[in-house]
Design a protein around this motif. Structure first.
Motif, mmCIF file in Angstrom:
data_model
loop_
_atom_site.group_PDB
_atom_site.id
_atom_site.type_symbol
_atom_site.label_atom_id
_atom_site.label_comp_id
_atom_site.label_asym_id
_atom_site.label_seq_id
_atom_site.Cartn_x
_atom_site.Cartn_y
_atom_site.Cartn_z
ATOM 1 N N UNK A 139 41.561 36.518 44.850
ATOM 2 C CA UNK A 139 41.637 37.686 43.961
ATOM 3 C C UNK A 139 40.420 38.569 44.216
ATOM 4 N N UNK A 140 40.671 39.825 44.547
ATOM 5 C CA UNK A 140 39.636 40.828 44.757
ATOM 6 C C UNK A 140 39.671 41.756 43.552
ATOM 7 N N UNK A 141 38.574 41.797 42.795
ATOM 8 C CA UNK A 141 38.560 42.525 41.528
ATOM 9 C C UNK A 141 38.205 44.006 41.646
ATOM 10 N N UNK A 142 37.551 44.407 42.745
ATOM 11 C CA UNK A 142 37.112 45.796 42.886
ATOM 12 C C UNK A 142 37.492 46.338 44.261
ATOM 13 N N UNK A 143 37.661 47.659 44.343
ATOM 14 C CA UNK A 143 37.891 48.300 45.629
ATOM 15 C C UNK A 143 36.631 48.174 46.489
#
Length: 179
Positions: A139-143
């Motif tokens: 899971x990548x939470x930020x651009x």
């Protein structure tokens, strides 16, 4: 007035001609571009190749032949990082292409800021035999999040050689429902 020996004049003339020739040859060469950090594949996945990684450490380095590979991972404090590799936040299926000789390896994690996938190397036949392994979902939470591979704990001789990471976006279930 002292007379300059002819041999010195000849050497000076040759040096001047060589300098002019070298400068002209350099002007003809195309400027080398740094390797892209991420190569977007036709299916939308992100390929993070070894040559695009920023290497943190002194022993770990990039070997260009026969194919660009991060090698000599013998210190658990060293790691490769792909800056701003994940341009968009979301969940990604992660695959790694690596080699690990017998009696080598250890635990590692693929990280995106505070989130990570834990894994352990499996032996390949030798340092030149590569395999691709699916690690799970990250899971990548930020651009514009950087992606790293870090060692977890003790290494047995060396961790692994890395050719690439592949991040394949997994569609968001809520967005799928709206369509």
């Amino acid at each position: 007035m002292k007379r300059i020996p002819p041999i010195l004049l000849a050497v000076a003339l040759l040096l001047a001609l060589f300098q002019i020739s070298a400068t002209a040859d350099d002007a003809k060469k195309p400027a080398t571009q740094p390797a892209p950090v991420v190569v977007v594949q036709p299916d939308g996945s992100l390929l993070l190749k070894a040559e695009g990684a920023r290497i943190h450490g002194f022993k770990m380095h990039l070997e260009m032949k026969p194919e660009p590979t991060i090698i000599f991972w013998v210190n658990n404090q060293e790691y490769p990082e792909w800056p701003h590799a994940a341009a968009k936040k979301g969940t990604y299926a992660v695959e790694i292409t690596y080699s690990c000789a017998p009696r080598s390896g250890g635990d590692f994690a693929v990280t995106a800021a505070a989130n990570k996938i834990q894994s352990k190397t499996e032996e390949t036949a030798d340092w030149h035999t590569f395999k691709t392994v699916k690690l799970g979902n990250l899971k990548v939470l930020n651009d514009n999040t950087s992606i790293s591979i870090i060692a977890n704990g003790r290494l047995d001789r060396a961790l692994m050689n890395v050719r690439s990471l592949k991040l394949t976006p997994i569609p968001d279930k809520e967005n799928e429902k709206k369509k």
